[in-house]
Design a protein around this motif. Structure first.
Motif: not given
Length: 374
Positions: A296-306
């Motif tokens: 259930d854990i999402v890992t993502i680069n903050k720069s890819n999100l608005d």
């Protein structure tokens, strides 16, 4: 075009209203905007004593927003200001805050209000209680009712800014394919929007999620606007708004399109958000944004999100958007070196809405009074 006749109640209240000399609203648009900016910034420079003397309902609403930490809506400002202006015109000099004094309204009037789905917030009354303007709240009812207590005659009033939505209900939740599906139950509850929705058959919210939908026929929008206040829960005889010179104006609800430019709109990302109901679509969008999902854990680069920011003066960062339809609150994220991790179950999904909109760009108190022979 021939003039649509007024109903008995519309004629009675409009005749009385237009017998009073044209009256400017107690705070004009720019003054309300300035007050709103101060209120949403939780400013200490507001003069609450002056505000309470001039518009006690608005003073109470702002005080409540300070205490709760929730931003006050700009439409609340106009509603309180218009109601106070109308009360002044009708010589309703006694103000009662129903949050603080519950037993002011006579019991028969309370029961009558309940039948109109009105929950009293503030009362403007004559000293003998023979006549009252009752300002109400809640999404299931209209704004106010002017009641002659002695014989329980009720005139229902909706207060609207010169540019406003008649209503904006949530649309039914779409499924994993994103395609709009309108249920019979929804149409029964919102019949004014049936024609508008028939023109958008097959609409896919995942394909249009970055833009609002405005391509409706004038006929379908007219139905949505004119019939908005004919339902049992949201019935209103008249609308009060302000004209181009700042005078309070009253028009029949079923003739709004005579006086306003009207528009229709579907917002894929509406006002209300819920727990995610299309989890497979969400996972696909996360992966498209370069994220990974482990359990259930999402890992993502903050720069890819608005970024998602609060309304109001401070515009504080409140969350991050995977798409315009899905977001996660900042407080539910852990950031390290520009990488965000969060539980996918914490994500929220915005529900689409539909609305009819009115813009009174050329409205004139004098013209309305003349048009109806008042």
């Amino acid at each position: 075009m021939s003039i649509i006749p007024l109903t008995k109640l519309q004629k009675e209240i409009m005749q009385e209203f237009y017998l009073v000399p044209a009256t400017k609203v107690i705070y004009n648009k720019s003054e309300r905007q300035n007050l709103w900016k101060l209120a949403t910034a939780r400013s200490n420079s507001l003069n609450f004593d002056e505000l309470k003397n001039k518009c006690p309902a608005l003073e109470h609403q702002i005080q409540k927003s300070y205490q709760s930490g929730k931003n006050i809506q700009s439409a609340v400002f106009s509603e309180c200001v218009y109601a106070q202006t109308f009360a002044n015109m009708m010589n309703l000099d006694i103000f009662v805050n129903c949050y603080e004094k519950e037993n002011f309204i006579p019991e028969p009037v309370i029961r009558l209000l309940a039948s109109y789905h009105l929950v009293p917030r503030y009362v403007y009354s004559t000293s003998d209680k023979r006549r009252m303007l009752i300002q109400a709240g809640g999404c299931d009812g209209i704004d106010s009712a002017l009641i002659t207590v002695i014989d329980l005659v009720i005139y229902t009033i909706e207060f609207k800014e010169p540019g406003a939505k008649t209503s904006e209900p949530d649309l039914p939740k779409y499924k994993e394919d994103g395609i709009l599906v309108v249920t019979e139950k929804w149409i029964q509850n919102n019949p004014q929007f049936k024609a508008m929705l028939a023109e958008q058959e097959g609409l896919n919210f995942f394909e249009v999620m970055g833009s609002n939908i405005n391509n409706f026929s004038k006929e379908s929008i007219d139905i949505a606007v004119s019939n908005n206040y004919s339902a049992a829960k949201k019935y209103a005889d008249v609308i009060c708004t302000e004209d181009t010179k700042g005078f309070l104006v009253m028009i029949p609800t079923n003739q709004a399109s005579v006086w306003a430019d009207i528009e229709g709109e579907i917002r894929p990302a509406g006002r209300n958000h819920y727990n995610v109901w299309t989890p497979n679509a969400l996972k696909k969008f996360i992966i498209q944004k370069g994220g990974t999902i482990n359990g259930d854990i999402v890992t993502i680069n903050k720069s890819n999100l608005d970024e998602r920011r609060e309304r109001g003066g401070n515009r504080k960062l409140s969350g991050y958007k995977v798409t315009p339809l899905f977001f996660v609150y900042v407080n539910d994220c852990v950031e390290q070196n520009g990488i965000l991790t969060f539980d996918i179950k914490k994500m929220q999904q915005l529900n689409p809405t539909i609305a009819g909109k009115m813009f009174f760009k050329k409205l004139s108190h004098k013209d309305v009074k003349s048009y109806y022979g008042l």
